[in-house]
Structure formats: structure tokens, C-alpha cells
Scaffold this motif. Structure first.
Motif, PDB file in Angstrom:
ATOM      1  N   ARG A   2       0.847  -1.191   0.000  1.00  0.00           N
ATOM      2  CA  ARG A   2       0.000   0.000   0.000  1.00  0.00           C
ATOM      3  C   ARG A   2       0.885   1.245   0.000  1.00  0.00           C
ATOM      4  N   ARG A  34      -1.753  -1.356  -4.247  1.00  0.00           N
ATOM      5  CA  ARG A  34      -2.676  -0.237  -4.458  1.00  0.00           C
ATOM      6  C   ARG A  34      -1.989   1.069  -4.085  1.00  0.00           C
ATOM      7  N   SER A  88      -6.228   4.962  -6.763  1.00  0.00           N
ATOM      8  CA  SER A  88      -7.574   5.378  -6.333  1.00  0.00           C
ATOM      9  C   SER A  88      -7.478   6.773  -5.759  1.00  0.00           C
TER      10      SER A  88
END
Length: 165
Positions: A2, A34, A88
Motif C-alpha cells: 500500500r 494499491r 484510487s
């Protein structure tokens, strides 16, 4: 893995991180990797999500990285889908309750604190340290300083780079 681009503005940093990841690990999209990108401005987040930039934005990066990042679309450059899939974008205000819990392996919070008072900076740095994974890395801007209250949890490993102890 992450990664977090805090104060991402129009997304160039987050997409650049994604490009570097894909350059060195082409299969990243098939793994649990991500990149979260947050900002306080919904206007800049909309630009980031659109993933289209003027062609002159690529002038400062190597041709190799530009080829990895962009596809041409007329007078604009469009971020390649493989990069967009890794990132994102979310609204976040450091002064409100944080919608993130971590842990993050790396946090990029560059040139964000320069706009805040010292006590607010200390609170935000402490919050970032708390969601950084043990051994994780925090990247700051050249004009930003982390206060002495975090000496026990963040170790300086470069001019603008800290590792969580």
C-alpha cells in the motif's frame, strides 16, 4: 503493498509512482498493490481522475518513462489504463477524521505541511507516522521539518526521507 500520495493535487505524483512501480515490476497489476491518492480539493481530484494532461507536462520526464505513462490523444496526453488501475483518488482533509487506517508501506506527503501552523503540522506528522507500517518510509518536501516529538518513531534516512522504527 500500500502506497499513499497525500496531498496528490492533480495526480501526477500518484501516476508517476505507478509508472515507476510498473517499470520495475510489470506484473504489479496482478498483485495486491494499491496506490491511494488524496487531496482536500475536489476540483484537482476531478482533474486527476480524468487522467488527461497537456503535452508539455511530459517535458520534464525521460522519454522511456513518458512512453510507459502516456498514450497520445490529440493535444493531450492520457495516462495509460494499467497505471490508472493501480491508483484510487479520494477526498481527504487532514483537519477532519481520517478515512484511512493503513498500514502503508510508503507515504508521499511532499509540500503539504508548508501551509499549516506548527501545532497542526505536529498532529498531521503524528497521524502519518501512526498509519505507516513498521519499516515503512515517509517522503517529505525539502522545506518541511518533522518535529522532535517523533524522534522515537521516525528515523531520518535521507534529507526528506524517514523510516518508521
Amino acid at each position: 503493498m500500500r502506497l499513499w500520495s497525500a496531498g496528490c493535487s492533480t495526480g501526477e505524483e500518484a501516476y508517476s509512482i505507478a509508472a515507476v512501480v510498473l517499470k520495475h515490476f510489470a506484473e504489479a497489476g496482478r498483485h495486491d498493490l494499491r496506490i491511494l491518492a488524496t487531496d482536500i480539493s475536489r476540483r484537482v481530484l476531478a482533474v486527476a481522475e480524468r487522467a488527461e494532461y497537456p503535452a508539455d507536462r511530459a517535458e520534464a520526464i525521460t522519454p522511456e518513462l513518458a512512453a510507459l505513462m502516456f498514450e497520445r490523444g490529440g493535444e493531450k496526453l492520457r495516462i495509460r489504463p494499467a497505471l490508472r488501475e493501480l491508483v484510487s483518488f479520494r477526498y481527504m482533509n487532514f483537519m477532519e477524521p481520517w478515512p484511512v487506517t493503513g498500514p502503508f508501506d510508503a507515504i508521499f506527503c511532499r509540500n503539504v505541511m508548508i501551509y499549516m501552523e506548527d501545532d497542526v503540522q505536529a498532529r498531521v506528522w503524528a497521524g502519518l507516522a501512526s498509519v505507516l507500517a513498521p519499516g515503512g518510509t515517509l517522503f517529505t518536501g525539502h522545506s518541511e521539518r518533522i518535529g522532535p516529538e517523533l524522534k522515537g518513531s521516525l528515523q531520518m534516512v535521507g534529507k526528506t526521507t524517514f523510516r518508521r522504527v
